[in-house]
Design a protein around this motif. Structure first.
Motif, PDB file in Angstrom:
ATOM      1  N   MET A   1       0.805  -1.101   0.112  1.00  0.00           N
ATOM      2  CA  MET A   1       0.134  -0.273  -0.080  1.00  0.00           C
ATOM      3  C   MET A   1       0.798   1.390  -0.026  1.00  0.00           C
ATOM      4  N   ARG A   2       1.995   1.471   0.871  1.00  0.00           N
ATOM      5  CA  ARG A   2       2.821   2.280   0.757  1.00  0.00           C
ATOM      6  C   ARG A   2       3.232   2.544  -0.523  1.00  0.00           C
ATOM      7  N   ARG A   3       3.669   1.595  -1.135  1.00  0.00           N
ATOM      8  CA  ARG A   3       4.626   1.669  -2.533  1.00  0.00           C
ATOM      9  C   ARG A   3       3.391   2.500  -3.653  1.00  0.00           C
ATOM     10  N   VAL A   4       2.206   1.775  -3.492  1.00  0.00           N
ATOM     11  CA  VAL A   4       1.296   2.082  -4.528  1.00  0.00           C
ATOM     12  C   VAL A   4       1.105   3.617  -4.372  1.00  0.00           C
ATOM     13  N   LEU A   5       0.946   4.068  -3.127  1.00  0.00           N
ATOM     14  CA  LEU A   5       0.495   5.513  -2.836  1.00  0.00           C
ATOM     15  C   LEU A   5       1.938   6.407  -3.302  1.00  0.00           C
ATOM     16  N   ILE A   6       2.987   5.965  -2.827  1.00  0.00           N
ATOM     17  CA  ILE A   6       4.348   6.939  -3.364  1.00  0.00           C
ATOM     18  C   ILE A   6       4.477   6.744  -4.692  1.00  0.00           C
ATOM     19  N   CYS A   7       4.627   5.425  -5.374  1.00  0.00           N
ATOM     20  CA  CYS A   7       4.840   5.434  -6.769  1.00  0.00           C
ATOM     21  C   CYS A   7       3.791   6.066  -7.798  1.00  0.00           C
ATOM     22  N   SER A   8       2.725   6.294  -7.141  1.00  0.00           N
ATOM     23  CA  SER A   8       1.738   6.984  -8.005  1.00  0.00           C
ATOM     24  C   SER A   8       1.658   8.330  -7.806  1.00  0.00           C
ATOM     25  N   TRP A   9       2.418   8.681  -6.948  1.00  0.00           N
ATOM     26  CA  TRP A   9       2.526  10.146  -6.514  1.00  0.00           C
ATOM     27  C   TRP A   9       1.199  10.655  -5.737  1.00  0.00           C
ATOM     28  N   LYS A  10       0.678   9.767  -5.182  1.00  0.00           N
ATOM     29  CA  LYS A  10      -0.812  10.127  -4.316  1.00  0.00           C
ATOM     30  C   LYS A  10      -0.230  10.470  -3.088  1.00  0.00           C
ATOM     31  N   LYS A  11       0.978  10.091  -2.415  1.00  0.00           N
ATOM     32  CA  LYS A  11       1.410  10.594  -1.246  1.00  0.00           C
ATOM     33  C   LYS A  11       3.098  10.567  -1.255  1.00  0.00           C
ATOM     34  N   THR A  12       3.471  11.155  -0.426  1.00  0.00           N
ATOM     35  CA  THR A  12       5.162  11.109  -0.100  1.00  0.00           C
ATOM     36  C   THR A  12       5.415  10.051   0.901  1.00  0.00           C
ATOM     37  N   GLU A  13       6.741   9.735   0.811  1.00  0.00           N
ATOM     38  CA  GLU A  13       7.168   8.755   1.885  1.00  0.00           C
ATOM     39  C   GLU A  13       6.814   9.187   3.206  1.00  0.00           C
ATOM     40  N   SER A  14       6.974  10.615   3.526  1.00  0.00           N
ATOM     41  CA  SER A  14       6.918  11.123   4.775  1.00  0.00           C
ATOM     42  C   SER A  14       5.279  11.116   5.114  1.00  0.00           C
ATOM     43  N   GLN A  15       4.632  11.045   4.301  1.00  0.00           N
ATOM     44  CA  GLN A  15       2.951  11.068   4.583  1.00  0.00           C
ATOM     45  C   GLN A  15       2.666   9.714   5.009  1.00  0.00           C
TER      46      GLN A  15
ATOM     47  N   PRO B   1      -9.543  -3.003  -8.992  1.00  0.00           N
ATOM     48  CA  PRO B   1      -8.625  -4.220  -8.512  1.00  0.00           C
ATOM     49  C   PRO B   1      -7.596  -4.431  -9.794  1.00  0.00           C
ATOM     50  N   ALA B   2      -8.000  -4.459 -10.821  1.00  0.00           N
ATOM     51  CA  ALA B   2      -7.134  -4.632 -12.322  1.00  0.00           C
ATOM     52  C   ALA B   2      -6.101  -3.407 -12.229  1.00  0.00           C
ATOM     53  N   GLU B   3      -6.549  -2.120 -11.802  1.00  0.00           N
ATOM     54  CA  GLU B   3      -5.422  -1.254 -11.793  1.00  0.00           C
ATOM     55  C   GLU B   3      -4.531  -1.337 -10.802  1.00  0.00           C
ATOM     56  N   LEU B   4      -4.986  -1.677  -9.594  1.00  0.00           N
ATOM     57  CA  LEU B   4      -4.111  -2.112  -8.532  1.00  0.00           C
ATOM     58  C   LEU B   4      -2.964  -3.140  -8.913  1.00  0.00           C
ATOM     59  N   ALA B   5      -3.414  -4.087  -9.666  1.00  0.00           N
ATOM     60  CA  ALA B   5      -2.746  -5.352  -9.926  1.00  0.00           C
ATOM     61  C   ALA B   5      -1.530  -4.773 -10.852  1.00  0.00           C
ATOM     62  N   THR B   6      -1.999  -4.070 -12.032  1.00  0.00           N
ATOM     63  CA  THR B   6      -0.956  -3.391 -12.857  1.00  0.00           C
ATOM     64  C   THR B   6      -0.067  -2.622 -12.130  1.00  0.00           C
ATOM     65  N   ILE B   7      -0.531  -1.705 -11.221  1.00  0.00           N
ATOM     66  CA  ILE B   7       0.536  -0.837 -10.601  1.00  0.00           C
ATOM     67  C   ILE B   7       1.405  -1.640  -9.650  1.00  0.00           C
ATOM     68  N   LEU B   8       1.122  -2.589  -8.975  1.00  0.00           N
ATOM     69  CA  LEU B   8       2.065  -3.244  -8.137  1.00  0.00           C
ATOM     70  C   LEU B   8       3.068  -4.256  -9.366  1.00  0.00           C
ATOM     71  N   ALA B   9       2.282  -4.617 -10.329  1.00  0.00           N
ATOM     72  CA  ALA B   9       3.412  -5.277 -11.308  1.00  0.00           C
ATOM     73  C   ALA B   9       4.396  -4.337 -12.060  1.00  0.00           C
ATOM     74  N   ILE B  10       3.852  -3.009 -12.348  1.00  0.00           N
ATOM     75  CA  ILE B  10       5.150  -2.039 -12.672  1.00  0.00           C
ATOM     76  C   ILE B  10       6.126  -1.863 -11.508  1.00  0.00           C
ATOM     77  N   ILE B  11       5.462  -1.748 -10.405  1.00  0.00           N
ATOM     78  CA  ILE B  11       6.575  -1.496  -9.332  1.00  0.00           C
ATOM     79  C   ILE B  11       7.476  -2.545  -9.076  1.00  0.00           C
ATOM     80  N   LYS B  12       6.919  -3.827  -9.038  1.00  0.00           N
ATOM     81  CA  LYS B  12       7.673  -4.968  -9.230  1.00  0.00           C
ATOM     82  C   LYS B  12       8.736  -5.133 -10.416  1.00  0.00           C
ATOM     83  N   ARG B  13       8.468  -4.797 -11.383  1.00  0.00           N
ATOM     84  CA  ARG B  13       9.354  -4.729 -12.520  1.00  0.00           C
ATOM     85  C   ARG B  13      10.409  -3.641 -12.281  1.00  0.00           C
ATOM     86  N   GLN B  14      10.050  -2.776 -11.791  1.00  0.00           N
ATOM     87  CA  GLN B  14      11.091  -1.520 -11.577  1.00  0.00           C
ATOM     88  C   GLN B  14      11.974  -1.912 -10.698  1.00  0.00           C
ATOM     89  N   GLN B  15      11.621  -2.562  -9.297  1.00  0.00           N
ATOM     90  CA  GLN B  15      12.245  -3.394  -8.391  1.00  0.00           C
ATOM     91  C   GLN B  15      13.460  -4.156  -8.772  1.00  0.00           C
TER      92      GLN B  15
END
Length: 163
Positions: free
Chosen positions: A81-95, A115-129
């Motif tokens: 959840m933290r990664r989704v919020l940070i990587c989608s620019w909805k929140k900063t790390e400190s938030q 849910p499909a959008e969440l899955a895609t965001i998580l996959a993109i984050i995983k690929r970047q990692q």
């Protein structure tokens, strides 16, 4: 980092290690609707190897016959959840640092209801990692010790010349 979600680009090749749903298979129609884990990047033949979870069988399929398994907010870990919020620019790390799981879930639900959008965001984050791990030589953190084929593949990627 900002993640721009381009479904076509995100599905041109599915992220190794992500859970997907098989769909529209003709030759292997019995596998349609089954959950699988992506075992390889797209080959020169345009297919990716996936391991069907229920059957523990590996098959090669075209990415068009895959879709990311939808993820409900309730299925996400606090870290996801933290990664989704940070990587989608909805929140900063400190938030999101130190925020409890229920509050994180409320924040994610506010911005992402699909849910499909969440899955895609998580996959993109995983690929970047994975790409960062390869770049910095920390490949082992993404490896399942029992998956020798994937370990060999990642080792080859790690040692291949960088362009």
């Amino acid at each position: 980092k900002m993640i721009l979600i381009d479904h076509e680009a995100a599905t041109a090749s599915f992220t190794v290690g992500c859970t997907v749903i098989l769909q529209n298979l003709v030759g292997g129609a019995q596998y349609n609707g089954k959950r699988a884990v992506v075992n390889s990047p797209k080959s020169s033949a345009g297919r990716q190897q996936v391991r069907i979870i229920d059957d523990d069988k590996v098959i090669a399929v075209k990415p068009v016959n895959l879709r990311y398994e939808p993820r409900e907010v309730s299925s996400l870990t606090a870290d996801e959840m933290r990664r989704v919020l940070i990587c989608s620019w909805k929140k900063t790390e400190s938030q999101v640092e130190g925020v409890d799981t229920n509050s994180l879930a409320a924040m994610v639900s506010k911005y992402f209801s699909c849910p499909a959008e969440l899955a895609t965001i998580l996959a993109i984050i995983k690929r970047q990692q994975q790409q960062e791990a390869i770049r910095f030589g920390a490949v082992d953190m993404f490896m399942d010790e029992t998956d020798e084929d994937l370990a060999d593949l990642m080792s080859n990627l790690k040692t291949s010349p960088k362009t």
